[in-house]
Design an enzyme around this catalytic site. Sequence first.
Site, PDB file in Angstrom:
ATOM      1  CG  HIS A   1      -2.172   0.931   0.935  1.00 48.44           C
ATOM      2  ND1 HIS A   1      -3.087   0.650   0.684  1.00 48.44           N
ATOM      3  CD2 HIS A   1      -1.448   2.437   1.658  1.00 48.44           C
ATOM      4  CE1 HIS A   1      -3.807   2.148   1.158  1.00 48.44           C
ATOM      5  NE2 HIS A   1      -2.364   3.329   1.480  1.00 48.44           N
ATOM      6  CD  GLU A   2       1.883   3.671   4.083  1.00 45.76           C
ATOM      7  OE1 GLU A   2       1.471   4.637   3.632  1.00 45.76           O
ATOM      8  OE2 GLU A   2      -0.113   3.863   4.665  1.00 45.76           O
TER       9      GLU A   2
END
Length: 673
Positions: A463-464
């Site tokens: 995600h990051e």
Amino acid sequence: MNPLLQEFDTAPFSEIKNTDYKEAFKKAIEIAKNEISQIISNDETPSFENTTVALDFTGEKLSRVSSIFFNLNSAETNDEIQQIAKEVSPWLSEFKNDMILNKVLFTRVKAVYDQKESLSLTPEQETLLEKQYKGFSRNGANLNKSSQQKLRELDAELSKLSLQFGENVLAETNAYELVITNKSQLSGLPESAKEAAKMLAQEKGVTGWVFTLDYPSYIPFMTYADDRELRKELSIAFGKKAFQQNKNNNEDVVLKIVNLRHQRANLLGYPTHAHFVLEDRMAETPKKVLDFSNDLLLKAKPAAEREFKNLENYAKKLDGIDQLQKWDGAYYSEKLKKELFNLDQELLKPYFKLENVINGVFSVTTKLYGLHFKQIYTIDKYHEDVKTYEVSDGNSNFISYLYADFHPRAGKRNGAWMTSFKSQQIKNDINDRPHISIVCNFTKPTETKPSLLTFNEVTTLFHEFGHALHGMLANTTYNSLSGTSVSWDFVELPSQVLENWCYEKEALELFAKHYETNEVIPMEYVTKIKESASFHEGMQTLRQLSFGLLDMAWHGQDPSNIENVKTFEADAFSETQLYPDVKENCMSTSFSHIFQGGYSAGYYSYKWAEVLDADAFEYFKEQGIFNSEIAAKFKEHVLSKGGTEKPMVLYKRFRGQEPTVDALLKRAGLLTD
């Protein structure tokens, strides 16, 4: 000599002393003011170049100093840095207000804006002009002098309160620890959690095992500890952060923040803070957000209630529990999941050694976008835990630097985020490349084991990294439109879409290898990961919607009659509540996303972006998850374009159509015939 005031490319972390910051801020603000004076005193007729572009390039030094300082205030803070933050935040508010409320400057900006139809601008130039004009008008440039003064006071106060909110939450998180000396009370916990707790106890000079409210310590305990009373103790401690009768209580802070935000919106001519915020988002109005949320609630609630009833019956059958409480949810969910899918998070962890997952996200990115990552040791970093990489494309062109900071420590706030130390822009025909950072809080290696991630942490890293790609692949002319400078309900698309690769066999085979034997994760596990992905999705959806609806309740109405934070919150949660209320707990007092992190009136955007990401990934799946044409379209129309055009225009250019909610409902198992 102050290193922050010298010319530098990568941040000179090791040379910076805390005492350098205030001087650097003062000087950088002075430089920015001089740059603005030059624009104002220009005798030529206001033009796109001498006003709009010139203004976009002002304040570069201030931007660099701010990004270094405030990133460290999140990732490597201490009392001294927190104190400096309190002092400099009002300076920055004042500078921003001085600029926004500068009548001569606004007159020039407006003069260019008023003739935009005749200027033959590119879509990116049009967007810059529009954004700049709105930046003034939405921040009081059209107000009279006394209203402008009032706005300054509100902004300075809000800036202080937001900092205070965050400090109180951090202080409460750090103040609590659960010390266990009786080994039998560790029953059910995986070895890795026990080992980490033992290490923490040794670090603190305590006998036994120490558990804290930091996620890598808290989540395994709530998921696996058999001792229900201890789960209850830890859960209540977590839920009453900044809701206790001590100096860190945030109840008044919350009420002050929502009232000041409301006053600010009214002053600017908006009915509520939510109206003000959403004008600038894909969603556009509070009504659209509430319609969207309530539509999803209607579809998810029956499934959530079925799942909850099922979980209650399971807990009763297993342990004779009559009433399921919040501290039981993760524990019985994990047991039921294991029974249904025969999938134990602890069985998966050996296949997700942190270094392998990092290489995995790099490999996926190489296959999709042709990027290459090389760990380097030549640039400065702010902590020894940080890893640094040079990112290049297939032709060895430099794309970006990447900083990665993976483990929790005192002075680092909970959670995971992406940020930048330098944003991309094209100036004087030079494409100035970005410096991007991702910060997470994953379990540290122990004496006997490397850092092994839960599957949830694997998706967090992806995600990051999706956010990081949005920053690294930025390719716009103007820095204020670059990278993640997009509307907040679009910014989660690149991050959430990348999580999908974690569930795919083709991707997992690249990196999910046992840390001791190097054996690739068995395909039966992959099948079970996919099957279990929609496990309790109804309850998860309800939980996300509850946070979004609480946010809208705080910001979508006049809050001046709200007297009790807890009572108001309970009312906002009434439609989404499954577990009995815990009187000692309150979420709002530690809801950092909306009271400190910029998500006010914007928490819905996680779900909004899920609709986009499910729809986008469906397109990849139709053509193959590593299809180079689809990846090239996503890179060209989404990842590289930043905020240069309206998000829906960019999305439709990539996808060929507007997104529908069907792909999300299908993925979540909530699509009923």
